[in-house]
Structure formats: C-alpha cells, structure tokens
Design a protein around this motif. Structure first.
Motif, PDB file in Angstrom:
ATOM      1  N   LYS A  55      -6.689  -0.520  -9.470  1.00  0.00           N
ATOM      2  CA  LYS A  55      -6.296  -0.154 -10.835  1.00  0.00           C
ATOM      3  C   LYS A  55      -4.876  -0.604 -11.147  1.00  0.00           C
ATOM      4  N   LEU A  56      -3.958  -0.422 -10.184  1.00  0.00           N
ATOM      5  CA  LEU A  56      -2.561  -0.771 -10.430  1.00  0.00           C
ATOM      6  C   LEU A  56      -2.339  -2.275 -10.506  1.00  0.00           C
ATOM      7  N   THR A  57      -3.163  -3.057  -9.801  1.00  0.00           N
ATOM      8  CA  THR A  57      -3.012  -4.512  -9.817  1.00  0.00           C
ATOM      9  C   THR A  57      -3.939  -5.187 -10.807  1.00  0.00           C
ATOM     10  N   GLY A  58      -4.946  -4.466 -11.276  1.00  0.00           N
ATOM     11  CA  GLY A  58      -5.934  -5.075 -12.160  1.00  0.00           C
ATOM     12  C   GLY A  58      -6.996  -5.863 -11.433  1.00  0.00           C
ATOM     13  N   LEU A  59      -7.077  -5.684 -10.120  1.00  0.00           N
ATOM     14  CA  LEU A  59      -8.073  -6.419  -9.338  1.00  0.00           C
ATOM     15  C   LEU A  59      -9.378  -5.641  -9.268  1.00  0.00           C
ATOM     16  N   SER A  60     -10.475  -6.363  -9.108  1.00  0.00           N
ATOM     17  CA  SER A  60     -11.772  -5.716  -8.938  1.00  0.00           C
ATOM     18  C   SER A  60     -11.840  -5.052  -7.571  1.00  0.00           C
ATOM     19  N   LYS A  61     -12.789  -4.131  -7.401  1.00  0.00           N
ATOM     20  CA  LYS A  61     -12.928  -3.454  -6.106  1.00  0.00           C
ATOM     21  C   LYS A  61     -13.197  -4.436  -4.968  1.00  0.00           C
ATOM     22  N   PRO A  62     -14.115  -5.413  -5.135  1.00  0.00           N
ATOM     23  CA  PRO A  62     -14.327  -6.357  -4.039  1.00  0.00           C
ATOM     24  C   PRO A  62     -13.063  -7.159  -3.704  1.00  0.00           C
ATOM     25  N   THR A  63     -12.337  -7.578  -4.745  1.00  0.00           N
ATOM     26  CA  THR A  63     -11.116  -8.355  -4.495  1.00  0.00           C
ATOM     27  C   THR A  63     -10.063  -7.501  -3.813  1.00  0.00           C
ATOM     28  N   ALA A  64      -9.931  -6.244  -4.248  1.00  0.00           N
ATOM     29  CA  ALA A  64      -8.972  -5.344  -3.612  1.00  0.00           C
ATOM     30  C   ALA A  64      -9.346  -5.093  -2.149  1.00  0.00           C
ATOM     31  N   SER A  65     -10.638  -4.971  -1.883  1.00  0.00           N
ATOM     32  CA  SER A  65     -11.087  -4.773  -0.501  1.00  0.00           C
ATOM     33  C   SER A  65     -10.748  -5.989   0.355  1.00  0.00           C
ATOM     34  N   GLN A  66     -10.986  -7.198  -0.190  1.00  0.00           N
ATOM     35  CA  GLN A  66     -10.652  -8.408   0.556  1.00  0.00           C
ATOM     36  C   GLN A  66      -9.145  -8.501   0.809  1.00  0.00           C
ATOM     37  N   LEU A  67      -8.374  -8.132  -0.199  1.00  0.00           N
ATOM     38  CA  LEU A  67      -6.916  -8.164  -0.068  1.00  0.00           C
ATOM     39  C   LEU A  67      -6.455  -7.240   1.057  1.00  0.00           C
ATOM     40  N   LEU A  68      -6.943  -6.017   1.062  1.00  0.00           N
ATOM     41  CA  LEU A  68      -6.524  -5.061   2.083  1.00  0.00           C
ATOM     42  C   LEU A  68      -6.978  -5.475   3.472  1.00  0.00           C
ATOM     43  N   ALA A  69      -8.170  -6.036   3.564  1.00  0.00           N
ATOM     44  CA  ALA A  69      -8.648  -6.523   4.862  1.00  0.00           C
ATOM     45  C   ALA A  69      -7.758  -7.658   5.366  1.00  0.00           C
ATOM     46  N   ARG A  70      -7.341  -8.506   4.447  1.00  0.00           N
ATOM     47  CA  ARG A  70      -6.476  -9.628   4.805  1.00  0.00           C
ATOM     48  C   ARG A  70      -5.102  -9.121   5.270  1.00  0.00           C
ATOM     49  N   LEU A  71      -4.538  -8.179   4.553  1.00  0.00           N
ATOM     50  CA  LEU A  71      -3.223  -7.646   4.911  1.00  0.00           C
ATOM     51  C   LEU A  71      -3.286  -6.836   6.206  1.00  0.00           C
ATOM     52  N   GLU A  72      -4.403  -6.138   6.421  1.00  0.00           N
ATOM     53  CA  GLU A  72      -4.543  -5.362   7.649  1.00  0.00           C
ATOM     54  C   GLU A  72      -4.651  -6.306   8.852  1.00  0.00           C
ATOM     55  N   ALA A  73      -5.401  -7.397   8.691  1.00  0.00           N
ATOM     56  CA  ALA A  73      -5.546  -8.365   9.783  1.00  0.00           C
ATOM     57  C   ALA A  73      -4.216  -9.043  10.102  1.00  0.00           C
ATOM     58  N   ALA A  74      -3.364  -9.186   9.076  1.00  0.00           N
ATOM     59  CA  ALA A  74      -2.051  -9.812   9.273  1.00  0.00           C
ATOM     60  C   ALA A  74      -1.020  -8.841   9.817  1.00  0.00           C
TER      61      ALA A  74
END
Length: 402
Positions: A39-58
């Motif tokens: 909601k704060l970034t304006g990203l869809s739920k799937p995109t937000a999930s991919q983002l968090l998975a990417r940041l967690e892996a990093a």
C-alpha cells in the motif's frame, strides 16, 4: 514507480528503485507487513512479495514476527536487517576522541572514549584513531573489518589542496601533511573527514530542530564558536572548508584580532565565546563555579535562565546582545529560513536565552529568521558523524541494481 529524468526505465533499475523505497519505509516506520508495504509503495501484492523475497535473500531484510490483534491469519512482519552493514563515527577534540558504531538501522551498538590530554600527544594520531575505533568496535562485538565506512569529525577543516588541517591550531598532532595518507593506510574502510559543527548540522537536519528545512544556519558555542551553513539542503563548506568559522568574524565591541589563525581566535569568539561568560559574570558580581570555562559558562547560563531578574537576568541580556551582534552579519548576508542554537553555552540558556537573542536580532538585522534551540543534545557531533556515515553506507548497501 517512475524513473528519474535521464534514467532508463529498465526492469533492473525499476526493481532497484522499488527495493530502495521499501527499505526506506522500513527504516522510517519499523516492521511492516507485505500488505502494508504494498500500500505504501503502490505495488501489487505479488510484486511486493517478490520484492521482499529478493531483499530477504540479499540479507537486507528479515522476518521479525507476526501482526496480532486483527481478524484473519497473522501476517509476517519484515524489518531491515540490522547486521546488513555497520558504520562508525569519531568526534575529535583536544581532550578526547569519542567513537561509536551503529548498525544500518541507525541504532548505536558500541561506544568508546579515549582521553587525549596534553599538548603533546602520548601516541601518534593514527594510533589514537585506531585505538578509539577499536574500542567502539569491541564494545559492539564486531571486528574492525565489519565497519563499512568511517566519518571523523574535527574542529577546522582539511584543506583539499594540501591535506593539512586548517583553522584548528589547538588540536595537537593533527597537522601533518601526510596524516590523511597514513590513516588511509591504517584503516580498512573508506574514511571521510568533516568539520565538527557541520556534523552537528547534519544531526539537527535529520533528527532535530532543522528537520524539513533546506536553508538554515546552525550557531555552535562550546569550546569554540562556529557555524554551519546549509543552503538548498546542502552544506556550504567554502573553497578550503573554512565556511562557518565565525569565531574569526570581526564584530563591534571588541578590538580587531590580527593574525587570527595564529591566535586561534577572533572578534566574535572574544565577544561571545564561552570563555566570555565567566568574565561577564564576575563583572556583574555573580559567583563563578570552578572548573573548565565551558562547564562554568553552561552552569552560569542555566542558572541565569532560572532567575527572574537581578544580575543573572542582566547576564543573559548582555550575552544575548553579544550573540545577536555576530548573528546579524550572518543573517544579513545569507537570509536563512532558520537559525539553530547549539552547543552547551547556548542550549543551557534554553528558551529564555533564545527569546532574548531573537528580540535583539530583530533590532539589529533586516532579515528575521526564526530561532530554535537544537534538539540533539547527546553527543551531537558524534551523532552527525554516524548519520553521515550511514547515509553513504545505505546508498551503497541498499543498491540492488548491481
């Protein structure tokens, strides 16, 4: 999210921009759920999930718990991983070096203070710096190599042409032309050097009274007088780093001080520096506490702010006029939106002294900026050094486009 002007909107760049936006939100708000980040970034739920998975892996974010108290299943909460990077800061004075290490979220995790008494340092400056840094690193349970970046705050400024420290003849051992090269060879991380008062302005701009202000002057008065000039949101350092050395400013009320760099003083310093407060108090028949003049000045001004009248109020009024005399020159040239008063000799007088300086300044200068007392009270130079080191560290560590 749209790219900046001139930046190609490639998927890699856009992902990196979204990653940084999410990381900044986590730094600002603390742990957030995937839904809230979306909601704060304006990203869809799937995109937000991919983002968090990417940041967690990093290794940049981690799960810290789950949300509670809401209908439905609890959602995982994500936060910036504090161990993603560490930054350090040093605050150097003639009497001691104070060091601290902070994790990437800004939390201080280790501190250390190294006394450096005497005009002739017992150990070379390089050893003093490494000993102070190692003390803070050890207190944090880390190794020196864990520190991503170090910012050192000193009086004066290092001349970009010669590498020599200028405007700080009172800092023993720091004037060798090879000092910066020696420190670079001794330390494994990038090192930056900044004027101590400029670092106080960084702290006030990011954490204190100057938040949201792009144009302000910070007046510092403790062991010496100095100013930081922030114009258009950026520090103005001058050609040789000497912008803001207002203690050397010739002002009415004192004889001209010639060869100011050798004297390490000037008209404004003589008129309104901390050392002038005990002298003024004695002239008014006020008992002066024993101890260093900086501590005596702070105690006298704090005591005077608590008195309704008599010689203590006269002390405040006279001192406010002296402060406003130098400030009038600064604001007449710079026309800042705000003036922040910092350093023990100014914060001790609190709101009472601030109001008196404000009234005097409105009589002496055509420009009428608002005056505020600084909000960063605990080790403001060191806090500014950490904030400066963290800003660059985050730009490097949070960049997922590489």
């Amino acid at each position: 999210m749209a790219g900046t002007a001139g930046t190609p909107g490639t998927p890699r760049v856009l992902r990196a921009m979204n990653d940084r936006a999410a990381l900044d939100l986590l730094l600002e708000h603390g742990p957030l759920s995937r839904t809230r980040i979306g909601k704060l970034t304006g990203l869809s739920k799937p995109t937000a999930s991919q983002l968090l998975a990417r940041l967690e892996a990093a290794g940049l974010v981690r799960v810290t718990g789950t949300s509670e108290g809401r209908p439905g299943p609890n959602a995982q909460l994500y936060a910036v991983n504090p161990a993603a990077a560490y930054a350090a800061g040093l605050d150097v004075t003639p009497h001691r070096i104070r060091a601290a290490v902070a994790d990437v979220t800004g939390r201080t995790v280790g501190e250390f203070e190294l006394p450096t008494p005497g005009r002739r340092p017992a150990h070379p400056v390089v050893r003093q710096v490494t000993d102070a840094l190692d003390g803070a690193v050890k207190a944090a349970g880390l190794a020196r190599d864990d520190v991503h970046r170090l910012v050192i705050g000193t009086p004066g400024a290092f001349d970009p042409g010669t590498g020599r420290l200028r405007y700080a003849s009172h800092l023993p051992g720091w004037h060798s032309p090879t000092l910066l090269d020696e420190l670079a060879a001794a330390l494994p991380m990038p090192v930056e050097y900044e004027n101590d008062v400029n670092l106080v302005a960084v702290a006030e701009q990011r954490l204190g009274a100057a938040r949201g202000h792009a144009d302000f002057v910070l007046l510092w008065n403790q062991e010496g007088m100095g100013a930081a000039l922030v114009l258009g949101g950026r520090l103005h350092r001058g050609w040789t780093g000497g912008a803001g050395e207002v203690g050397f400013l010739p002002v009415p009320g004192t004889p001209l001080v010639r060869q100011v760099t050798k004297a390490n003083s000037g008209g404004y310093q003589e008129l309104a520096g901390s050392q002038a407060v005990p002298k003024l108090a004695r002239e008014l028949g006020i008992d002066v506490p024993s101890g260093p003049y900086t501590e005596a000045a702070a105690e006298l001004l704090a005591r005077a702010a608590d008195h309704a009248g008599g010689p203590h109020r006269e002390l405040l009024r006279t001192y406010a006029t002296r402060l406003a005399t130098g400030l009038a020159s600064l604001v007449s040239v710079l026309d800042p939106e705000l003036v922040v008063l910092s350093g023990s000799a100014l914060t001790a007088g609190g709101e009472v002294l601030r109001a008196l300086v404000q009234a005097e300044l409105e009589e002496l200068a055509a420009a009428r900026p608002r005056l505020l007392v600084g909000d960063v009270h605990e080790h403001p130079v060191l806090r500014g050094a950490l904030e400066s080191a963290l800003a660059t560290t985050r730009d490097e560590v949070f960049d997922t486009s590489r």
